[in-house]
Design a protein around this motif. Sequence first.
Motif, mmCIF file in Angstrom:
data_model
loop_
_atom_site.group_PDB
_atom_site.id
_atom_site.type_symbol
_atom_site.label_atom_id
_atom_site.label_comp_id
_atom_site.label_asym_id
_atom_site.label_seq_id
_atom_site.Cartn_x
_atom_site.Cartn_y
_atom_site.Cartn_z
ATOM 1 N N SER A 495 0.835 -1.199 0.000
ATOM 2 C CA SER A 495 0.000 0.000 0.000
ATOM 3 C C SER A 495 0.864 1.241 0.000
ATOM 4 O O SER A 495 1.984 1.238 0.515
ATOM 5 C CB SER A 495 -0.912 0.016 1.232
ATOM 6 O OG SER A 495 -1.714 1.169 1.239
ATOM 7 N N GLY A 496 0.317 2.305 -0.594
ATOM 8 C CA GLY A 496 1.017 3.577 -0.617
ATOM 9 C C GLY A 496 2.048 3.685 -1.711
ATOM 10 O O GLY A 496 2.798 4.658 -1.771
ATOM 11 N N ARG A 497 2.075 2.702 -2.603
ATOM 12 C CA ARG A 497 3.046 2.703 -3.694
ATOM 13 C C ARG A 497 2.336 2.369 -4.995
ATOM 14 O O ARG A 497 1.530 1.449 -5.047
ATOM 15 C CB ARG A 497 4.163 1.690 -3.434
ATOM 16 C CG ARG A 497 4.986 1.979 -2.184
ATOM 17 C CD ARG A 497 5.922 0.820 -1.865
ATOM 18 N NE ARG A 497 6.755 1.094 -0.712
ATOM 19 C CZ ARG A 497 6.364 0.905 0.540
ATOM 20 N NH1 ARG A 497 5.158 0.431 0.775
ATOM 21 N NH2 ARG A 497 7.164 1.187 1.538
ATOM 22 N N GLY A 498 2.656 3.115 -6.047
ATOM 23 C CA GLY A 498 2.069 2.838 -7.344
ATOM 24 C C GLY A 498 0.554 2.975 -7.286
ATOM 25 O O GLY A 498 0.015 3.975 -6.819
ATOM 26 N N ASN A 499 -0.144 1.953 -7.750
ATOM 27 C CA ASN A 499 -1.612 2.006 -7.749
ATOM 28 C C ASN A 499 -2.217 1.052 -6.718
ATOM 29 O O ASN A 499 -3.295 0.506 -6.924
ATOM 30 C CB ASN A 499 -2.151 1.704 -9.155
ATOM 31 C CG ASN A 499 -1.708 0.342 -9.659
ATOM 32 O OD1 ASN A 499 -1.049 -0.412 -8.943
ATOM 33 N ND2 ASN A 499 -2.067 0.022 -10.899
ATOM 34 N N ARG A 500 -1.507 0.850 -5.606
ATOM 35 C CA ARG A 500 -1.990 0.029 -4.496
ATOM 36 C C ARG A 500 -2.193 0.937 -3.277
ATOM 37 O O ARG A 500 -1.245 1.571 -2.801
ATOM 38 C CB ARG A 500 -0.990 -1.080 -4.140
ATOM 39 C CG ARG A 500 -0.663 -2.041 -5.291
ATOM 40 C CD ARG A 500 -1.911 -2.838 -5.672
ATOM 41 N NE ARG A 500 -1.627 -3.987 -6.486
ATOM 42 C CZ ARG A 500 -1.834 -4.063 -7.805
ATOM 43 N NH1 ARG A 500 -2.297 -3.002 -8.467
ATOM 44 N NH2 ARG A 500 -1.592 -5.178 -8.478
ATOM 45 N N HIS A 501 -3.436 0.987 -2.762
ATOM 46 C CA HIS A 501 -3.724 1.898 -1.657
ATOM 47 C C HIS A 501 -4.704 1.264 -0.683
ATOM 48 O O HIS A 501 -5.668 0.613 -1.087
ATOM 49 C CB HIS A 501 -4.315 3.215 -2.192
ATOM 50 C CG HIS A 501 -3.445 3.883 -3.201
ATOM 51 N ND1 HIS A 501 -2.328 4.618 -2.856
ATOM 52 C CD2 HIS A 501 -3.505 3.909 -4.557
ATOM 53 C CE1 HIS A 501 -1.743 5.080 -3.957
ATOM 54 N NE2 HIS A 501 -2.437 4.658 -4.997
ATOM 55 N N THR A 502 -4.443 1.469 0.632
ATOM 56 C CA THR A 502 -5.336 0.985 1.675
ATOM 57 C C THR A 502 -5.860 2.158 2.476
ATOM 58 O O THR A 502 -5.105 3.033 2.882
ATOM 59 C CB THR A 502 -4.613 0.004 2.621
ATOM 60 O OG1 THR A 502 -4.159 -1.119 1.864
ATOM 61 C CG2 THR A 502 -5.539 -0.484 3.725
ATOM 62 N N PHE A 503 -7.177 2.161 2.714
ATOM 63 C CA PHE A 503 -7.828 3.197 3.485
ATOM 64 C C PHE A 503 -8.466 2.570 4.718
ATOM 65 O O PHE A 503 -8.635 1.360 4.808
ATOM 66 C CB PHE A 503 -8.924 3.887 2.657
ATOM 67 C CG PHE A 503 -8.447 4.414 1.333
ATOM 68 C CD1 PHE A 503 -7.813 5.631 1.249
ATOM 69 C CD2 PHE A 503 -8.641 3.681 0.168
ATOM 70 C CE1 PHE A 503 -7.381 6.115 0.029
ATOM 71 C CE2 PHE A 503 -8.205 4.159 -1.057
ATOM 72 C CZ PHE A 503 -7.580 5.383 -1.123
ATOM 73 N N GLY A 504 -8.861 3.412 5.661
ATOM 74 C CA GLY A 504 -9.523 2.887 6.852
ATOM 75 C C GLY A 504 -10.455 3.902 7.466
ATOM 76 O O GLY A 504 -10.336 5.091 7.238
ATOM 77 N N GLY A 505 -11.383 3.422 8.262
ATOM 78 C CA GLY A 505 -12.273 4.319 8.960
ATOM 79 C C GLY A 505 -13.724 3.989 8.722
ATOM 80 O O GLY A 505 -14.065 3.042 8.040
ATOM 81 N N LEU A 506 -14.590 4.824 9.284
ATOM 82 C CA LEU A 506 -16.014 4.569 9.248
ATOM 83 C C LEU A 506 -16.771 5.608 8.439
ATOM 84 O O LEU A 506 -17.990 5.591 8.405
ATOM 85 C CB LEU A 506 -16.566 4.555 10.682
ATOM 86 C CG LEU A 506 -15.848 3.634 11.661
ATOM 87 C CD1 LEU A 506 -16.439 3.795 13.051
ATOM 88 C CD2 LEU A 506 -15.952 2.198 11.217
ATOM 89 N N THR A 507 -16.073 6.537 7.829
ATOM 90 C CA THR A 507 -16.728 7.560 7.027
ATOM 91 C C THR A 507 -16.366 7.355 5.571
ATOM 92 O O THR A 507 -15.574 6.480 5.204
ATOM 93 C CB THR A 507 -16.304 8.967 7.460
ATOM 94 O OG1 THR A 507 -14.931 9.165 7.113
ATOM 95 C CG2 THR A 507 -16.470 9.144 8.960
#
Length: 527
Positions: A495-507
């Motif tokens: 995650s955080g590199r190229g086109n790989r991303h992780t998000f988190g949270g409830l909104t």
Amino acid sequence: MSKFNTTGTQPSPGGVTYEGGDGYARDTKSELFLLAVTNMVGENTFYETGDKRDTRYAGLVHETALAAPEWTARFLRWLRTEANMRTAAIVGAAEYVRARLAGAPSYAAPIANRAVVGSVLQRADEPGELLAYWTSLYGKKIPKPLKRGIADAAVRLFNEKSFLKWDSDARAFRFADVLGLAHPDPKDPVQDALFKHIVDVRFNPGRDIPAELAVLAARAELMAWDKEKRRVLFSRPELDTARTVLRRAGMTWESLAGWLQGPMDARAWEAVIPSMGYMALLRNLRNFDEAGVSDEVAGGVAARLADPEQVAKSRQFPMRFLSAYRAAPSLRWSYALEKAISESLANVPRLAGRTLILVDTSGSMNAGFSKDGTLMRWDAAAIFGIALGARCETADVVSFSDGYYGGTGSKAFGMPGGESLLRGLDRWKNGGYFIGAGTDTVGAIQRHLRPGYHDRVVILTDEQHSSGNVDHAVPKDTALYTWNLAGYERGHSASGRGNRHTFGGLTDAAFTMIPLLEAGRSADWPF
């Protein structure tokens, strides 16, 4: 435009997930962020006990408080004020101060620590909660930055109405205890009289109320009424008198229920509804129906619930509206709640191209998402998946697990045009889209991803897949976005590199970053 971080992990697998699939270790900030926005303090999850998660959370706060104190201070303030995670922010502030005072003299700058404490205390009962947490772990000696931050909060939050609402002998630290420990300087003569009275009546009940404290005097007058007189207040043809009397005395619906010494009937509710806050209205829809509140009054409640400004100001998670929708027996609330939840998801973007949305409905996602057990993790995953699918130019929405209970382990969800979000979620729940058992994320990708057709993959999950490598299963030229709903230690992809991303949270804030990332613009933390 608001920004949102895409959390960072090691570029290659750093172990395994709890279910045995390739796992990627996160950097410290990312692990803390995902854990904080998904963690209900003290609550067990499918793979971790509450104690283990809380210990991990405190340790991560300690690390970042020393290595990145300014980042951590901003994060904790955001966690309480924007993400609306109350207990996690309070615990985080206490551990932040603890780490910095123990770290080295240079970490003990009292103004910085004081500001962090003050920033997370946003409700009048929270200074006492912070003191209760600190003393339960670290003893009765309260460090000066903690005292000063609590004092700042007391001046900002303590007034006659908050004293009546939040002070109780059921609490470990009452308002008088907070004042006795923090010694705040009152901001004006009225607050000075209030502070002195709070301490006085704690140890000398029955003392006269100072003339400056009109709300406390009005409440005391009401409390002196006998039971019959209290009921007569609501038998008058006009409710205006009752509403005025209750407002002057700072009566909340909770205090009114106790004051009546009996059930709340329709007229009692109709008298107090105008002074109720947004969250109180949302929680009491069933009570309004059971008491027989008139359609006219209910219409006013529905209008407030659906008002976009009220929704934004309330900062309620979409899950709150879903919970209210399931609890309310009357259809007269359905349209208002549909509008409210749509407003709460207003930032979910309209995505061009073709999107594959995978919603994890494995056994671990059927774990409680709320402490009362009324909402599951898959509730959050499904509602966001359906909302995102409705806003995509073309979308394939799929429920997946590993098929332990039969079938292929995944099931496509049709997206008919014009269907309301809550109706779609009901159809999901009642149509067999919860599959259960383990998490075969790689298998779901292989069955439903069409290379060269889909432009992106969005996975809503706790990332605890059972086998294979998720990162490798998605072609490098296809974007992969993971929405994490649990905050476990290891993730299923880089995650955080190229086109790989992780998000988190409830909104919904993270979804706004998808078009920005695809346009080549930077994404940052949301604080």
